[in-house]
Write a protein that holds these residues in place. Structure first.
Motif, PDB file in Angstrom:
ATOM      1  N   SER A 107      16.912  60.704 -27.695  1.00  0.00           N
ATOM      2  CA  SER A 107      15.930  60.260 -26.708  1.00  0.00           C
ATOM      3  C   SER A 107      15.087  59.103 -27.244  1.00  0.00           C
ATOM      4  CB  SER A 107      15.022  61.431 -26.312  1.00  0.00           C
ATOM      5  OG  SER A 107      14.026  61.021 -25.420  1.00  0.00           O
ATOM      6  N   GLU A 108      14.602  59.252 -28.476  1.00  0.00           N
ATOM      7  CA  GLU A 108      13.807  58.199 -29.086  1.00  0.00           C
ATOM      8  C   GLU A 108      14.626  56.921 -29.284  1.00  0.00           C
ATOM      9  OE1 GLU A 108      10.264  58.443 -30.333  1.00  0.00           O
ATOM     10  OE2 GLU A 108      10.603  59.755 -28.606  1.00  0.00           O
ATOM     11  N   SER A 109      15.865  57.088 -29.718  1.00  0.00           N
ATOM     12  CA  SER A 109      16.712  55.927 -29.972  1.00  0.00           C
ATOM     13  C   SER A 109      17.015  55.175 -28.682  1.00  0.00           C
ATOM     14  CB  SER A 109      18.026  56.369 -30.632  1.00  0.00           C
ATOM     15  OG  SER A 109      17.772  56.990 -31.881  1.00  0.00           O
ATOM     16  N   GLU A 110      17.278  55.920 -27.626  1.00  0.00           N
ATOM     17  CA  GLU A 110      17.575  55.265 -26.350  1.00  0.00           C
ATOM     18  C   GLU A 110      16.355  54.499 -25.843  1.00  0.00           C
ATOM     19  OE1 GLU A 110      20.528  56.195 -22.765  1.00  0.00           O
ATOM     20  OE2 GLU A 110      19.192  57.850 -23.281  1.00  0.00           O
ATOM     21  N   ALA A 111      15.184  55.095 -25.996  1.00  0.00           N
ATOM     22  CA  ALA A 111      13.962  54.416 -25.550  1.00  0.00           C
ATOM     23  C   ALA A 111      13.711  53.135 -26.343  1.00  0.00           C
ATOM     24  CB  ALA A 111      12.767  55.362 -25.686  1.00  0.00           C
TER      25      ALA A 111
END
Length: 487
Positions: A107-111
């Motif tokens: 989730s953090e990486s996609e954001a």
């Protein structure tokens, strides 16, 4: 590296060791924690499961080790009598620890547009889910890890899960190839140090593994496999978690529990593997087992579960798994990759090139065990006991590969040895007295609670999960087969 390890165990503590968590919990990682540290914790959590309880379980079920006559802690495994409480901790470790943390990293990486870190986390998510469905069969997948949006997820059919996992690999590879961003986690990636070329190779190898697991099913996909073989972009270095230290709570999880804390009394060599190695003059015996303490020149084991015939002996009289405090936990090895490719060539290319992959698999097994690879040559050369013999019969050719794959997984990825013996039925299981250890055989464990020469194919769902989720129905028996077990 020591700083990574200290951070790792801190985050495992706060994310993975709360037994009350389950697959429906949201990630409990604080939102201001850098995703790189959470990735290390997720890798450590996965390694704890794979190298700890699954290494112990798989070691018994793949007949790498057995219970000595002087101890009884794991008789439930050795007699195939595991109950519904057996894997509560393991289930929580992988769901509430590894998978929740990996979802956070994704989730953090996609954001952040960090497609490299997204690829790393998504591949480890696929790997973890594959282990879970291979072990339990149908598990929550499409409705899992949604937090309060669905606290009682339905299980998915294993074949559908596999389809979804292949799709996840393809999606994350596409995201990375379309926008190739180097992972920002750096050395916090304890497996490949954020080397994205290695992770792409890992993705292809993992995908091949999924396809080969489906080989006996209607979902077998020859064209997808041959495409992967043509691309020939598989791992060239072992995917392993190797940042353990020789100190309490920072050591290899099998060593930490079975050897350091429990006194090295519960796991001794099974003749199923030890005799195979000795009868074939295979020097990997000294890498897989420690010689007994009474006579340092002698390897000694017992037939699987046959502890009543050695009632005067203690564990130290037998050879034991050669696992140290700093032994890595392996996720996929180069040897395994080559054996997967050998099987693929046998099944889908008429066997052309299978010998080369088979030989390379054995040589790389020696390397993984820290042995001189030239020691493999007398075994695989013409006239050697492991010489590959081509055959027009797929199963005849395949058996050679699977026996060597079984050997190569000992103390490396024990649970994978169990999965593959379930899938292929190699080594074959026979009644004690009918075995030929030189060729490679399992025996029905002495004291088994199952009928005849039956062995377990799965685990019961954890009682903690059954209690929380009424949509999961408990199995009737450990002999129920997972969906790909169709031979």
């Amino acid at each position: 590296m020591k700083n990574i390890l200290r951070l790792l165990f801190f985050f495992i503590l706060i994310t993975s060791c709360e037994d009350n968590l389950n697959i429906n919990d949201n990630p409990n990682t604080p939102v201001d924690v850098d995703k790189s540290f959470v990735l290390t914790a997720a890798q450590g959590s996965l390694a704890t499961g794979m190298g700890g309880q699954l290494a112990n379980l798989g070691g018994f079920l793949a007949q790498y080790h057995t219970q000595p006559p002087s101890a009884a802690q794991y008789l439930s495994i050795d007699t195939y009598n595991m109950n519904v409480d057996f894997s509560d901790r393991l289930w929580n470790e992988l769901w509430a620890g590894a998978l929740n943390d990996l979802n956070f990293v994704m989730s953090e990486s996609e954001a952040e547009g960090d497609t490299g870190s997204f690829l790393i986390a998504s591949l480890l998510r696929v790997y973890t889910l594959q282990v879970l469905t291979d072990l339990y069969g149908d598990i929550p997948y499409s409705e899992a890890l949604l937090g309060s949006a669905n606290i009682t997820p339905n299980p998915d059919f294993g074949g559908d899960i596999y389809t979804g996992l292949v799709s996840e690999i393809n999606t994350s590879l596409s995201k990375y190839s379309n926008t190739p961003v180097q992972s920002t986690v750096g050395a916090q990636d304890a497996v490949y140090n954020s080397d994205m070329d290695e992770w792409v190779k890992f993705a292809n190898t993992l995908k091949l593994k999924l396809y080969i697991r489906m080989a006996y099913t209607s979902q077998a996909d020859a064209s997808a496999v041959t495409q992967l073989l043509a691309e020939n972009n598989f791992i060239t270095s072992d995917a392993k978690f190797a940042i353990y230290e020789d100190s309490q709570n920072k050591a290899n999880p099998f060593y930490d529990v079975q050897i350091d804390n429990l006194g090295d009394v519960n796991n001794i060599a099974s003749k199923s593997l030890l005799s195979f190695l000795q009868n074939n003059g295979d020097p990997r015996d000294a890498a897989i087992y420690r010689k007994n303490d009474d006579d340092p020149a002698v390897f000694r084991g017992i037939d699987q579960g046959d502890r009543d015939n050695y009632t005067a002996e203690v564990a130290k009289a037998f050879s034991r798994p050669n696992i140290t405090a700093t032994t890595p936990v392996y996720f996929i090895t180069v040897a395994e990759s080559n054996f997967l490719q050998a099987e693929a060539l046998i099944r889908y290319s008429g066997g052309t090139g299978a010998k080369e992959k088979y030989d390379t698999g054995i040589v790389n097994s020696f390397l993984t065990y820290g042995l001189d690879p030239s020691l493999a040559n007398p075994l695989i050369d013409t006239g050697g006991v492991y010489e590959y013999v081509p055959s027009g019969d797929i199963e005849t050719a395949l058996r050679q590969v699977m026996i060597q794959k079984w050997v190569s997984l000992a103390n490396v990825n024990n649970i994978e040895g169990f999965f593959e013996s379930n899938r292929t039925q190699y080594p074959e299981t026979v009644a004690l007295g009918d075995e030929d250890y030189t060729l490679g055989n399992f025996v029905a464990s002495v004291g088994s609670v199952l009928t005849g020469i039956q062995t377990p194919n799965t685990l019961f769902y954890p009682d903690t999960e059954i209690t929380k989720n009424p949509n999961i129905t408990q199995k009737a028996s450990l002999t129920e087969k997972v969906w790909w077990d169709q031979k």
